[in-house]
Design a protein around this motif. Structure first.
Motif, short mmCIF file in Angstrom:
data_model
loop_
_atom_site.label_atom_id
_atom_site.label_comp_id
_atom_site.label_asym_id
_atom_site.label_seq_id
_atom_site.Cartn_x
_atom_site.Cartn_y
_atom_site.Cartn_z
N ASP A 180 0.86 -1.22 0.11
CA ASP A 180 0.01 0.20 -0.13
C ASP A 180 0.79 1.55 0.11
O ASP A 180 1.41 1.80 1.07
CB ASP A 180 -1.02 -0.01 1.31
CG ASP A 180 -1.81 1.12 1.13
OD1 ASP A 180 -2.02 1.95 0.46
OD2 ASP A 180 -2.67 0.99 2.28
N SER A 181 0.94 1.96 -1.06
CA SER A 181 1.78 3.10 -1.19
C SER A 181 1.12 4.25 -0.52
O SER A 181 2.05 5.40 -0.18
CB SER A 181 1.82 3.61 -2.68
OG SER A 181 0.62 3.78 -3.07
N SER A 182 -0.02 4.32 0.10
CA SER A 182 -0.65 5.26 0.83
C SER A 182 -0.41 5.06 2.43
O SER A 182 -1.02 5.74 3.20
CB SER A 182 -1.88 5.49 0.69
OG SER A 182 -2.81 4.20 0.88
N CYS A 197 5.25 -7.43 11.36
CA CYS A 197 5.09 -6.09 10.62
C CYS A 197 3.87 -5.60 10.47
O CYS A 197 2.78 -6.56 10.30
CB CYS A 197 5.97 -6.23 9.54
SG CYS A 197 6.01 -4.87 8.46
N ALA A 198 3.14 -4.22 10.59
CA ALA A 198 2.00 -3.87 10.22
C ALA A 198 1.95 -2.60 9.55
O ALA A 198 2.93 -1.83 9.92
CB ALA A 198 1.22 -3.97 11.44
N GLU A 199 1.02 -2.13 8.78
CA GLU A 199 0.94 -0.74 8.29
C GLU A 199 -0.41 -0.43 8.40
O GLU A 199 -1.47 -1.33 8.34
CB GLU A 199 1.35 -1.03 6.65
CG GLU A 199 0.75 -1.96 5.77
CD GLU A 199 -0.32 -1.04 5.12
OE1 GLU A 199 -0.66 -0.07 5.18
OE2 GLU A 199 -1.29 -1.80 4.80
N THR A 200 -0.53 1.02 8.23
CA THR A 200 -1.92 1.59 7.91
C THR A 200 -2.05 3.05 7.20
O THR A 200 -0.84 3.40 7.34
CB THR A 200 -2.74 1.61 9.28
OG1 THR A 200 -4.07 2.04 9.40
CG2 THR A 200 -1.91 2.81 10.22
N ASN A 201 -3.13 3.26 6.96
CA ASN A 201 -3.15 4.64 6.27
C ASN A 201 -4.30 5.17 7.10
O ASN A 201 -4.60 6.48 6.95
CB ASN A 201 -3.41 4.79 4.78
CG ASN A 201 -4.60 3.70 4.30
OD1 ASN A 201 -5.37 3.61 5.09
ND2 ASN A 201 -4.78 3.74 3.10
N ASP A 202 -5.04 4.74 7.81
CA ASP A 202 -6.05 5.26 9.09
C ASP A 202 -5.96 4.56 10.07
O ASP A 202 -5.38 5.02 11.09
CB ASP A 202 -7.28 5.35 8.09
CG ASP A 202 -8.58 6.18 8.86
OD1 ASP A 202 -9.57 6.00 8.45
OD2 ASP A 202 -7.89 6.84 9.91
#
Lengths: 109, 113
Positions: free
Chosen positions: A26-28, A89-94
């Motif tokens: 996810d690039s965002s 590892c984790a990612e979010t954009n909101d």
């Protein structure tokens, strides 16, 4: 959902450095995280980094972010037996975090 | 202890029974999240609340699942007519809406026999 990938296993000798790698799609993504999970327990937040940063250091932990390649790494210096665990590892954009499947780190004497 | 608290830690139930789990978030946090983790996988998002409002539910949350946060403090997750596929660790997390850094509880491990 967005994909987050990690290598499944890492074996490291006590006292050496560990490096755990993660890629995401996810690039965002705005926030990227590392959590630690010991057997039977919940997730312990180790560190996180904003997407506008390249590096963050916190005691024995160093996080590197290559946003162009969507690659995140966690380096643990002077690895100890107590560092044996699963690292996510984790990612979010909101608000919704997308997690990888976790890297099992085994520290050998 | 001012962390996220989940009860019970373990629950064993027979297929078809209803179960309810409770989560007490960090008191100042206005966001509360539920995640599910199956063996060998990372947690998957189920739902989240901002104060007492449930703002999103994942497709994973079938009609048998319901979550509430009646006064914007603790939350409950109920599973009706449990199935063996519901066996998992159910994790609760909370955060401030501004910082987007969820802190997790120790989870409730559900085993459906």
């Amino acid at each position: 959902g967005e994909d987050v990938e990690q290598s499944l296993f890492l074996s490291v000798r006590e006292g050496d450095s560990s490096v755990i790698n993660c890629t995401y799609t996810d690039s965002s993504s705005t926030y990227l995280y590392w959590y630690k999970q010991e057997p039977g327990a919940g997730l312990q937040l180790l560190t996180y980094i904003f997407s506008n940063m390249d590096m963050k250091q916190d005691q024995r932990l160093t996080v590197l972010l290559n946003k162009k390649d969507k690659h995140l790494s966690l380096r643990i210096a002077d690895t100890q037996t107590g560092d044996s665990a699963i690292y996510f590892c984790a990612e979010t954009n909101d608000y919704k975090l997308s997690f990888g499947a976790g890297t099992t780190v085994t520290v050998r004497a | 202890d001012t962390g996220v608290s989940q009860n019970p830690r373990h629950k064993i139930t027979k297929r078809g029974q209803n179960v309810t789990f409770r989560c007490d978030p960090i008191s100042e946090h206005n966001r509360l999240y539920w995640y599910r983790q199956t063996l060998g996988q990372g947690p998957e998002f189920l739902t989240y609340f901002q104060n007492e409002a449930q703002l999103e539910k994942s497709r994973l949350l079938s009609d048998r699942f319901s979550a509430e946060r009646p006064k914007g403090s603790f939350s409950t997750l109920e599973i009706q007519r449990t199935e063996q596929g519901d066996s998992a660790m159910y994790l609760c997390a909370s955060s401030f809406s501004e910082d987007r850094v969820p802190l997790f509880g120790n989870g409730t491990r559900l085993t459906v026999t």
